[in-house]
Write a protein that holds these residues in place. Structure first.
Motif: not given
Ligand code: ATP
Length: 355
Positions: A76-78, A82-84, A281-284, A292-295
C-alpha cells in the motif's frame, strides 16, 4: 481435497505485479499436488480505489475477509496520496482489525545472494524478527491543533499495554524455543523511554521464567543496529516494538541482499481471524509496470502462509524451489545486480515445483 480460500489484495505499485505472479506459483503447486487447491478472491483496494471512492477500502471491508483462510497482500503506497492515509486506510486497518499482533520477519541470506557484509559467512545471518503489530508507536493516539499557526502542536503517543506486551513477548519466546539455537534478543530503549519501555523490560523478565531453556539478552535498539552489522551471528530470534522492529527489519532485509527478497507474516496466533502474508517491500513506483520487480519476497511470504495453514511439506517444497532459483545468478533481477525479469523468476520457480 482441501481448498484454501485466499483473499488476494495486490494494493498499489508493484504489489499489482507480484501478487498475480504468486497466484500463478500457488496454482502450479496445486497442479502438482492436487490434494490442495487455492481459491482466490480479488479485492481492488488501494490508491486507485481511493481516487474513485475517497477511501482505501470499504468501511465494512473486513467482512468479506473474515471467512478466508488467509490474506495475500501486495503493498500500500502511492506517490500522490499521503503515506499515513495509504498505511492507515488499508494495511493497518486489516492488521489491527483482525488483531494480527505478531508480525514475523525471517531474514536469511539465500543461496547465490550476496550480502553487503564483508565477513559474513553463509549461515551466520539467520534471524527472525518479531514485531509487535497492534499498539506501541502505531496506536494512532495523538493529535494536532492550531495547524499552520506558530503555536501549532502535534503529538503521537506510544501506548503499551501489559496484555499487548506480554502476548507478543510470549509468542517470541515460544518461537525462539522452536528454533535450533533457542536464543532471543529483546530490543529496548528503556534508557530514554522510561515508562512504556521499562514495563516492556519488566515483562520480559517475567515471561522469560516460563522458558528456562531459552537463553535471552536485552539490547538497546541503537546498539542493535551496530550488532546486526558487526556480529550478525550473535543474533537469532529478536522481539521489538512496532516502530523499532519496523526500522530493524528494513536493515535486516538490506543486509540479506535486497528488500525484494524479504517476506513477512501478520499473524493472529490464536487463529480467531485470518492472518495476512506480504512482502516487506513497498509499492516501488519507480520500477512499476516494467516487469522488473523481484517476486521472491512474495513467494517466500507464500511459504510462510503455507506453513501457517499447516501445509509444511508444500511450504518446504516452495522454499526449496526459491533457493534453487536464487542460487542461479542468471535468474537475479535488477535489485540483485542481475538482468532477469520478474517473469523469468516466476517461470523458473514454477518449473522447479513442477518437477
Ligand atoms: P512505499 O512508499 O510503498 O513504502 P517505496 O517505493 O518508498 O514504497 P519500497 O517499495 O519499499 O519503498 O522500496 C524502495 C526501493 O527498493 C524501490 O524504489 C525499488 O527500487 C526497490 N525495491 C523494493 N522492492 C523491490 C522489488 N520487489 N524488486 C526490485 N526492487 C525493489
Amino acid at each position: 481435497m482441501k481448498t484454501y480460500k485466499i483473499a488476494s489484495i495486490p494494493g498499489d505499485g508493484i504489489g499489482k505485479e507480484v501478487i498475480p505472479e504468486c497466484e500463478k506459483v500457488l496454482n502450479a503447486l496445486s497442479k502438482k499436488h492436487p490434494e490442495v487447491a487455492f481459491q482466490f478472491e480479488h479485492f481492488d483496494w488501494g490508491g486507485d480505489y481511493y481516487r474513485k471512492y475517497g477511501i482505501m477500502m470499504p468501511d465494512d471491508g473486513l467482512e468479506p475477509l473474515r471467512s478466508k483462510d488467509a490474506i495475500l497482500f501486495g503493498s500500500a503506497g502511492d506517490p500522490k496520496i499521503p503515506d499515513h492515509i495509504t498505511l492507515w486506510g488499508l494495511r493497518l486497518k486489516i492488521c489491527q482489525g483482525f488483531d494480527q499482533y505478531a508480525n514475523v520477519r525471517p531474514t536469511r541470506i539465500l543461496p547465490g545472494i550476496e550480502t553487503p557484509l564483508r565477513n559474513c559467512k553463509p549461515g551466520q545471518l539467520d534471524w527472525v524478527i518479531v514485531r509487535e503489530n497492534s499498539e506501541g508507536e502505531y496506536s494512532g493516539v495523538g493529535g494536532r491543533a492550531h495547524q499552520g499557526h506558530p503555536i501549532e502542536v502535534a503529538s503521537d503517543m506510544s501506548i503499551m499495554t501489559r496484555v499487548g506486551v506480554e502476548r507478543v513477548q510470549r509468542f517470541a519466546f515460544k518461537l525462539a524455543q522452536s528454533r535450533p539455537r533457542k536464543h532471543l534478543t529483546v530490543i529496548t530503549k528503556s534508557n530514554a523511554q522510561r515508562h512504556g519501555m521499562v514495563m516492556w523490560d519488566e515483562i520480559a523478565n517475567i515471561v522469560a521464567k516460563d522458558f528456562p531453556d531459552v537463553t535471552w539478552d536485552k539490547e538497546l535498539v541503537d546498539a542493535a543496529t551496530a550488532r546486526m552489522v558487526n556480529r550478525p551471528e550473535s543474533l537469532d530470534t529478536i522481539v521489538a516494538t512496532n516502530l523499532h522492529a519496523d526500522v530493524l527489519s528494513d536493515l535486516a532485509a538490506a543486509l540479506a541482499g535486497s528488500l525484494g527478497i524479504a517476506p513477512t507474516a501478520n499473524l493472529d496466533p490464536e487463529r480467531r481471524y485470518p492472518s495476512m502474508f506480504e512482502p516487506i517491500h513497498g509499492s516501488a513506483f519507480d520500477i512499476m509496470g516494467k516487469g522488473l520487480a523481484n517476486p521472491i519476497g512474495t513467494f517466500w511470504s507464500a511459504v510462510m502462509m503455507l506453513d501457517f495453514l499447516g501445509e509444511k511439506a508444500l511450504g518446504a517444497k516452495l522454499m526449496a524451489a526459491i533457493e534453487k532459483v536464487t542460487a542461479n545468478p542468471k535468474l537475479h533481477t535488477r535489485d540483485l545486480g542481475g538482468t532477469a525479469m520478474m517473469s523469468d523468476v516466476t517461470n523458473a520457480v514454477i518449473e522447479e515445483i513442477s518437477k
